[in-house]
Design an enzyme around this catalytic site. Sequence first.
Site, PDB file in Angstrom:
ATOM      1  N   HIS A   1      24.171   9.963  -6.778  1.00 18.88           N
ATOM      2  CA  HIS A   1      24.285  11.490  -7.858  1.00 18.88           C
ATOM      3  C   HIS A   1      25.604  12.465  -7.109  1.00 18.88           C
ATOM      4  CE1 HIS A   1      22.467  11.577  -3.706  1.00 18.88           C
ATOM      5  NE2 HIS A   1      21.882  11.061  -3.466  1.00 18.88           N
TER       6      HIS A   1
ATOM      7  N   SER B   1      23.541   6.960  -2.347  1.00 21.87           N
ATOM      8  CA  SER B   1      24.084   8.104  -2.198  1.00 21.87           C
ATOM      9  C   SER B   1      25.020   7.964  -1.832  1.00 21.87           C
ATOM     10  CB  SER B   1      23.125   9.357  -1.639  1.00 21.87           C
ATOM     11  OG  SER B   1      23.701  10.173  -0.964  1.00 21.87           O
TER      12      SER B   1
END
Length: 232
Positions: A141, A118
């Site tokens: 993501h 992330s």
Amino acid sequence: MEKDKETKATEEREGSQVNQNVVDFGSAMTKTAHGTVYTLAIIGQIEGHTAAPNGTKTTQYEHMLPLLAKLEESREVDGILFLLNTVGGDVEAGLAIAELIAGLTKPTAAIVLGGSHSIGVPLAVAAQRSFAVPSAAMTIHPVRMSGTVIAAPQTYNYFQRLQERIVAFVAGHSRISAEKFQALMLAKDDMAADVGSVIYGEEAVHLGIIDQLGGLREGLDWLYRKMNETRG
């Protein structure tokens, strides 16, 4: 005899300080033949404005920011090695740390060990040279937010602009294009209950996100070369 006692006392104080730094910050300063290397771990969850639950391993941005500024100004530190194993966390706090790492003028190297997921991806590419061990994992993501979300166009616009900042940072500090990184963010086939991608060490290098496959030896070798060049 008196000088020997003073030397021993000084070494004991320095050793005590190093041990305390490891406990408090996950850091250590080591004097080598090439200069002094400051090793700093970025682990667990990146903690931002809200404290993480008890028992959660965290890297706290209010500790990291002044520490990084101090390292830049320190005459004792010649190079900085970042060891990363993070699940991600607060997006703005992580981006702030990444921007500060990217602004350091001293030689910096980052090694992804375990994972850099992330917001950990910008942290991994922020150093002047990035490495990843073959078993390292990186999850890419879209921006997520927990808690109450106001379902208004302005909220979605904010998400989009924040995501664009992350994409621009990664593309600006690695060899992957913004378009390719965005495509990895929005891929539909790699994650069972979400969109995004999970990539591993060799693939991260092939995609241009990470500079080089390698671990501690490769990271230190590069750092030593840069430190020698800087010294002259």
